[in-house]
Design a protein around this motif. Sequence first.
Motif, PDB file in Angstrom:
ATOM      1  N   ARG A   1       0.840  -1.639  -0.043  1.00 13.50           N
ATOM      2  CA  ARG A   1       0.121  -0.621   0.484  1.00 13.50           C
ATOM      3  C   ARG A   1       0.632   1.245  -0.025  1.00 13.50           C
ATOM      4  O   ARG A   1       1.733   1.319   0.628  1.00 13.50           O
ATOM      5  CB  ARG A   1      -0.943   0.197   1.488  1.00 13.50           C
ATOM      6  CG  ARG A   1      -2.087  -0.866   1.465  1.00 13.50           C
ATOM      7  CD  ARG A   1      -2.472  -0.526   2.347  1.00 13.50           C
ATOM      8  NE  ARG A   1      -3.865  -1.896   2.515  1.00 13.50           N
ATOM      9  CZ  ARG A   1      -5.205  -2.102   2.218  1.00 13.50           C
ATOM     10  NH1 ARG A   1      -5.519  -1.050   1.304  1.00 13.50           N
ATOM     11  NH2 ARG A   1      -5.508  -2.640   2.588  1.00 13.50           N
ATOM     12  N   ARG A   2       0.445   2.167  -0.192  1.00 17.30           N
ATOM     13  CA  ARG A   2       0.923   3.551  -0.159  1.00 17.30           C
ATOM     14  C   ARG A   2       0.723   4.444   0.676  1.00 17.30           C
ATOM     15  O   ARG A   2      -0.501   3.439   1.290  1.00 17.30           O
ATOM     16  CB  ARG A   2       0.206   4.757  -1.819  1.00 17.30           C
ATOM     17  CG  ARG A   2       0.722   3.649  -2.973  1.00 17.30           C
ATOM     18  CD  ARG A   2      -0.071   4.957  -3.728  1.00 17.30           C
ATOM     19  NE  ARG A   2       0.939   6.485  -4.274  1.00 17.30           N
ATOM     20  CZ  ARG A   2       1.483   6.941  -5.304  1.00 17.30           C
ATOM     21  NH1 ARG A   2       0.322   6.882  -6.228  1.00 17.30           N
ATOM     22  NH2 ARG A   2       1.406   7.662  -5.462  1.00 17.30           N
TER      23      ARG A   2
ATOM     24  N   THR B   1       9.328   0.690  -0.770  1.00 15.33           N
ATOM     25  CA  THR B   1       9.815   0.803  -2.464  1.00 15.33           C
ATOM     26  C   THR B   1       9.712   2.160  -2.720  1.00 15.33           C
ATOM     27  O   THR B   1       8.363   2.326  -3.181  1.00 15.33           O
ATOM     28  CB  THR B   1       9.050  -0.034  -2.894  1.00 15.33           C
ATOM     29  OG1 THR B   1      10.045  -1.463  -2.675  1.00 15.33           O
ATOM     30  CG2 THR B   1       9.879  -0.160  -4.704  1.00 15.33           C
ATOM     31  N   VAL B   2      10.668   2.498  -3.882  1.00 14.73           N
ATOM     32  CA  VAL B   2      10.128   3.963  -4.605  1.00 14.73           C
ATOM     33  C   VAL B   2      10.354   3.650  -5.671  1.00 14.73           C
ATOM     34  O   VAL B   2      11.599   2.768  -6.238  1.00 14.73           O
ATOM     35  CB  VAL B   2      11.413   4.793  -4.403  1.00 14.73           C
ATOM     36  CG1 VAL B   2      10.876   6.853  -5.096  1.00 14.73           C
ATOM     37  CG2 VAL B   2      11.377   5.501  -2.479  1.00 14.73           C
ATOM     38  N   PHE B   3       9.467   4.389  -6.423  1.00 14.92           N
ATOM     39  CA  PHE B   3       9.275   4.213  -8.167  1.00 14.92           C
ATOM     40  C   PHE B   3       9.389   5.112  -8.627  1.00 14.92           C
ATOM     41  O   PHE B   3       9.111   6.007  -8.097  1.00 14.92           O
ATOM     42  CB  PHE B   3       8.123   3.315  -8.119  1.00 14.92           C
ATOM     43  CG  PHE B   3       7.228   1.733  -7.679  1.00 14.92           C
ATOM     44  CD1 PHE B   3       7.991   0.723  -8.562  1.00 14.92           C
ATOM     45  CD2 PHE B   3       6.721   1.840  -6.545  1.00 14.92           C
ATOM     46  CE1 PHE B   3       6.953  -0.385  -8.124  1.00 14.92           C
ATOM     47  CE2 PHE B   3       6.616   1.044  -5.877  1.00 14.92           C
ATOM     48  CZ  PHE B   3       6.781   0.026  -6.421  1.00 14.92           C
TER      49      PHE B   3
ATOM     50  N   VAL C   1       5.450   6.051  -3.825  1.00 15.52           N
ATOM     51  CA  VAL C   1       6.773   4.950  -2.574  1.00 15.52           C
ATOM     52  C   VAL C   1       5.377   3.879  -2.963  1.00 15.52           C
ATOM     53  O   VAL C   1       4.357   4.181  -2.064  1.00 15.52           O
ATOM     54  CB  VAL C   1       6.692   5.553  -1.210  1.00 15.52           C
ATOM     55  CG1 VAL C   1       7.666   5.218  -0.300  1.00 15.52           C
ATOM     56  CG2 VAL C   1       7.940   6.986  -2.228  1.00 15.52           C
ATOM     57  N   GLU C   2       5.466   2.672  -2.051  1.00 14.24           N
ATOM     58  CA  GLU C   2       5.080   1.405  -1.520  1.00 14.24           C
ATOM     59  C   GLU C   2       5.398   1.004  -0.335  1.00 14.24           C
ATOM     60  O   GLU C   2       6.688   1.091  -0.413  1.00 14.24           O
ATOM     61  CB  GLU C   2       4.028   0.462  -2.246  1.00 14.24           C
ATOM     62  CG  GLU C   2       3.520   1.206  -3.731  1.00 14.24           C
ATOM     63  CD  GLU C   2       3.008   0.225  -4.462  1.00 14.24           C
ATOM     64  OE1 GLU C   2       2.028   0.033  -5.316  1.00 14.24           O
ATOM     65  OE2 GLU C   2       3.875  -0.852  -4.606  1.00 14.24           O
ATOM     66  N   TYR C   3       4.679   0.623   0.738  1.00 13.07           N
ATOM     67  CA  TYR C   3       5.108  -0.037   1.749  1.00 13.07           C
ATOM     68  C   TYR C   3       4.997  -1.517   1.828  1.00 13.07           C
ATOM     69  O   TYR C   3       3.632  -1.822   1.622  1.00 13.07           O
ATOM     70  CB  TYR C   3       4.902   0.479   3.387  1.00 13.07           C
ATOM     71  CG  TYR C   3       5.469   1.992   2.999  1.00 13.07           C
ATOM     72  CD1 TYR C   3       7.163   1.801   3.857  1.00 13.07           C
ATOM     73  CD2 TYR C   3       4.522   3.060   2.500  1.00 13.07           C
ATOM     74  CE1 TYR C   3       7.251   3.205   3.925  1.00 13.07           C
ATOM     75  CE2 TYR C   3       5.066   4.571   2.987  1.00 13.07           C
ATOM     76  CZ  TYR C   3       6.508   4.691   3.426  1.00 13.07           C
ATOM     77  OH  TYR C   3       6.851   5.603   3.031  1.00 13.07           O
ATOM     78  N   GLU C   4       5.963  -2.487   2.252  1.00 18.06           N
ATOM     79  CA  GLU C   4       5.360  -4.116   1.843  1.00 18.06           C
ATOM     80  C   GLU C   4       5.610  -4.989   2.937  1.00 18.06           C
ATOM     81  O   GLU C   4       6.795  -4.307   3.264  1.00 18.06           O
ATOM     82  CB  GLU C   4       5.048  -4.630   0.675  1.00 18.06           C
ATOM     83  CG  GLU C   4       5.037  -5.788   0.256  1.00 18.06           C
ATOM     84  CD  GLU C   4       5.346  -6.783  -1.313  1.00 18.06           C
ATOM     85  OE1 GLU C   4       4.779  -7.803  -1.859  1.00 18.06           O
ATOM     86  OE2 GLU C   4       6.325  -5.925  -2.129  1.00 18.06           O
ATOM     87  N   LEU C   5       4.969  -5.633   3.409  1.00 16.40           N
ATOM     88  CA  LEU C   5       5.536  -6.521   4.618  1.00 16.40           C
ATOM     89  C   LEU C   5       6.851  -7.138   3.968  1.00 16.40           C
ATOM     90  O   LEU C   5       6.514  -8.309   2.822  1.00 16.40           O
ATOM     91  CB  LEU C   5       4.696  -7.584   5.034  1.00 16.40           C
ATOM     92  CG  LEU C   5       3.717  -6.735   5.901  1.00 16.40           C
ATOM     93  CD1 LEU C   5       2.865  -7.478   6.354  1.00 16.40           C
ATOM     94  CD2 LEU C   5       4.519  -5.619   7.143  1.00 16.40           C
TER      95      LEU C   5
END
Length: 123
Positions: free
Chosen positions: A41-42, A74-76, A83-87
């Motif tokens: 998710r962002r 993660t920055v695209f 920017v997304e965050y993931e476990l």
Amino acid sequence: MEESQRPGDAFDPGCPTRTVLDRIGDKWSVLVVLSLLDGPRRFTQLRDRIGGVTPKVLTHTLRGMEHDGLLVRTVFAEVPPRVEYELTPLGRSLREPIQAVADWAEANVRTVMAARAARDATS
């Protein structure tokens, strides 16, 4: 046995296990984990999903969780940047215990709130 190979001892005041418990016992960290169980998710999606968390507190929580290896940021390379965050696998390993605690809280919230109200009425 090397220090790094010894199991933790949550009852030892000097054991770093307490730092880990602080992280995974924090309500914002718990809600971030629950929010990311179904995928990345962002920031704004997390903020909206969690509700009631300030951007400053969410940023602090996300940075701490990233530092502890529970999630990856993660920055695209897009305009504007995404920017997304993931476990991480370590973060995903919290699924069962955190979901169990959340399920318990949701199932028992009325009983806990009634006990609180009864106690407050006699205080």
